[in-house]
Design an enzyme around this catalytic site. Structure first.
Site, mmCIF file in Angstrom:
data_model
loop_
_atom_site.group_PDB
_atom_site.id
_atom_site.type_symbol
_atom_site.label_atom_id
_atom_site.label_comp_id
_atom_site.label_asym_id
_atom_site.label_seq_id
_atom_site.Cartn_x
_atom_site.Cartn_y
_atom_site.Cartn_z
ATOM 1 N N SER A 184 99.579 42.180 42.144
ATOM 2 C CA SER A 184 100.248 41.588 43.309
ATOM 3 C C SER A 184 101.733 41.904 43.400
ATOM 4 O O SER A 184 102.379 41.540 44.389
ATOM 5 C CB SER A 184 100.049 40.069 43.294
ATOM 6 O OG SER A 184 98.683 39.736 43.436
ATOM 7 N N ASP B 231 92.206 32.308 56.246
ATOM 8 C CA ASP B 231 91.630 32.682 54.959
ATOM 9 C C ASP B 231 90.625 31.630 54.502
ATOM 10 O O ASP B 231 91.007 30.535 54.091
ATOM 11 C CB ASP B 231 92.735 32.825 53.916
ATOM 12 C CG ASP B 231 92.174 32.962 52.504
ATOM 13 O OD1 ASP B 231 91.071 33.525 52.356
ATOM 14 O OD2 ASP B 231 92.838 32.508 51.551
ATOM 15 N N HIS C 220 93.442 29.805 51.598
ATOM 16 C CA HIS C 220 94.742 29.223 51.948
ATOM 17 C C HIS C 220 94.853 28.835 53.416
ATOM 18 O O HIS C 220 95.936 28.483 53.885
ATOM 19 C CB HIS C 220 95.860 30.220 51.612
ATOM 20 C CG HIS C 220 96.122 30.358 50.144
ATOM 21 N ND1 HIS C 220 95.649 31.416 49.398
ATOM 22 C CD2 HIS C 220 96.812 29.565 49.278
ATOM 23 C CE1 HIS C 220 96.035 31.286 48.138
ATOM 24 N NE2 HIS C 220 96.739 30.175 48.034
#
Length: 625
Positions: free
Chosen positions: A327, A351, A372
């Site tokens: 990430s 999401d 999320h």
């Protein structure tokens, strides 16, 4: 009857005597003339021939090795020095029975079979006539005494005082500096024999190898008179050697020490770069090794332990370790999406905890299984949402991701003086066709979108990319050496990659603001750092998957072998809006980047930014909320 008497003829005898004397004198004169003629011939006509032969018997040309250049850090702390040492040398041509000399040495020094074999190897090593071979270095006082007492038994053997390389920081800078070691047969094939006459050591790795020519200097020549045993009686003439040039590095020894201390007990790497100069401030790889072991010759047992260790202490993870960047690259993916017009800062997706390709049953999971919810670019970076970047990667496509990431140095070696650094791997459709003999699949693009799959990067590459991001696209090549012989290396070099110009400069701020929120907002993946620091960090955590898991399987660290657990990563720069340092941290098999790598990064930031020189510049800046 009277006796007949014969009287001597004195005149006849006198004449005979005189004739003999004249003949003898003539012969004597003739011999003297012949001797004089011979002497004249030898001393006049053959003067140069016999003068040369005579000089060869008593005069010898000896090489004078130069003093190796010293290496300093940015503040003038000495990193590689030369210490006096007594070495045992041998001139093969001065010994009638070489095996006997070797046996005598082994007896005097009480060498085992391995030691004796090593000396024998050095005795018969390839070299020029009358050039001494180094048998042993750093002789102890008892060894010197034993050899001195038995010198009459050791023709051709000498004890010489020389300087030998020493690394005062030991393992702390082993991968940066490298080490020098004895010149091998293989080295001789690639060296100018005249330049290395009398030199026993050469740089084998790191800075010592890369800057060998500058550090070595130029050899000198000395004409000496010797006796029949080869002992030097006097120096007749000499042309002094030119010492090697001193090198000053960008490395900060205190910062290097702090980084090493932060990684104690872990396998991993840290690279820290000054974005303004490109200077590498710290470059740590753990575990490490002591380079001093190699200078005088490492024993086979210790060397075997180093090269067979599972922890690979001689492997430089900072520049050769290839890891999925995970990430830490989501900030760059965001920039690519903005610049290509695929998204804007307000583009939002929902999401549910997974992403699904069209006409594909497979679910590509977010790290948070429940998702999320509504996520825009800033929130996707702050919480490190995978689903957002799956979608972004799919819409960008690998054909746009690859060239954009190469502009930041991924898949390339952009360092100025680290040719041994790995290029990593920035995958492409063409790469897969050549190396895997198959086509590129859309699911592989999704993996690249979160820094997984085929994408491999070194800590140096990630730190370099962060430095370019900190400079808002301005490229300055990373480098270790600051000056050679007092002459500064220019900041801008001819082969520096082109600066990155985005279609809208505001894209830089949008991404950097999100990276600041990663550390300084309550929802950021590295928010635990925000309450403990006095300056702003723009950062991104990462957790690189080592062992893949099944689609519906939940990652459980406790069920995995330690070396199959995820790598912890952090990359960023500080202060966020007046960058002085950019770094990348990789901690192998340590799990979460936010829990392990981020605190390590903070230790490095604190050490550097709290120094007297930097602190005033930092805290005078205007910090954004």
């Amino acid at each position: 009857m009277s006796e007949k008497r014969t009287f001597k003829n004195l005149d006849l005898e006198y004449r005979l005597f005189k004739e003999r004397v004249y003949v003898a004198f003539a012969l004597l004169v003739l011999l003297v003339l012949v001797l004089i003629a011979r002497m004249f011939y030898l001393q006049v006509y053959q003067y140069e021939v016999y003068s040369t032969r005579s000089d060869k018997n008593r005069m010898h040309i000896r090489a004078m090795p130069p003093t190796r250049g010293l290496i300093y850090d940015r503040e003038g702390r000495i990193l590689a020095e030369n210490l006096p040492s007594y070495n045992l040398t041998f001139v093969r041509e001065r010994a009638k029975d070489i095996p006997e000399v070797v046996d005598t040495l082994a007896e005097i020094l009480k060498l085992d079979e391995t030691g004796k074999e090593e000396i024998t190897k050095q005795v018969y090593s390839r070299r020029r006539p009358f050039q001494s071979a180094l048998l042993l270095s750093q002789l102890t006082e008892p060894q010197i005494a034993a050899i001195s007492v038995n010198r009459y038994r050791l023709p051709g053997v000498e004890i010489e005082a020389q300087l030998i390389r020493h690394y005062p920081y030991g393992s702390m800078l082993a991968h940066v500096l490298g080490y020098v070691s004895r010149i091998s047969e293989k080295d001789l094939d690639n060296l100018d024999a005249s330049e290395y006459a009398g030199t026993y050591y050469i740089g084998k790795s790191g800075i010592e190898k890369q800057y060998e020519q500058a550090l070595h200097g130029s050899v000198g020549v000395q004409t000496v008179e010797t006796n029949a045993r080869g002992r030097v009686l006097q120096v007749l003439d000499e042309d002094l050697p030119s010492p090697g040039k001193k090198l000053q590095l960008h490395i900060d020894a205190n910062l290097q020490q702090a980084a090493l201390r932060a990684l104690t007990g872990f396998r991993g790497a840290i690279v820290a770069i000054d974005p303004q100069s490109g200077g590498i401030l710290a470059m740590v790889s753990t575990p490490s090794f002591d380079p001093n072991l190699f200078v005088s010759g490492i024993d086979s047992k210790t060397y075997r332990q180093l090269i067979t260790s599972r922890d690979l202490p001689m492997f430089d993870r900072s520049i050769r370790g290839n890891y999925p960047p995970a990430s830490t690259i989501k900030s760059f993916m965001g920039l690519a999406g903005l610049n290509e017009g695929v998204i804007n800062k307000n583009t939002t997706i929902n999401d549910p905890g997974w992403y699904q390709l069209p006409n594909d049953d497979r679910l590509y999971r977010n790290w948070k299984r429940t998702g999320h919810g509504a996520v825009n670019l800033k929130r996707a970076i702050v919480v490190s949402n995978d689903t957002y970047f799956y979608s972004l990667a799919f819409n960008l496509g690998i054909d746009r991701i690859n060239p954009f990431m190469q502009r930041f140095g991924f898949g390339l070696n952009t360092a100025e003086d680290l040719p041994q650094a790995s290029r990593g791997l920035m995958p492409s459709r063409e790469w897969k066709k050549i190396h895997r003999k198959t086509s590129w699949f859309p699911g592989e693009t999704l993996s690249v979108g979160i820094g997984q799959g085929y994408w491999q990067a070194t800590p140096l590459q990630v730190a370099t990319a962060m430095a370019v991001l900190a400079n808002r696209g301005k490229w300055i090549k990373p480098r270790l050496v600051k000056s050679i012989g007092g002459e500064e290396i220019p900041v801008q070099l001819p082969d520096t990659p082109a600066d990155i110009e985005l279609k809208d400069p505001r894209y830089w701020d949008q991404v950097i603001d999100a990276m600041v929120a990663v550390v300084h907002s309550d929802r950021g993946t590295a928010h635990k750092l925000g309450d403990r620091i006095e300056y702003l960090i723009a950062g991104k955590t990462g957790t690189a998957q080592v062992k893949s898991i099944k689609q519906d399987e939940v990652y459980d660290e406790s069920k995995l072998a330690e070396r199959h657990r995820d790598h912890a990563m952090f990359a960023g720069f500080a202060p966020a809006y007046n960058p002085k340092i950019a770094l990348a941290v990789v901690v192998e098999n340590a799990g979460s980047g936010s829990a392990t790598a981020a605190p390590i990064a903070q230790m490095v930031f604190d050490e550097y930014l709290h120094s007297a020189k930097i602190k005033q510049e930092i805290f005078d800046q205007e910090l954004r909320p």
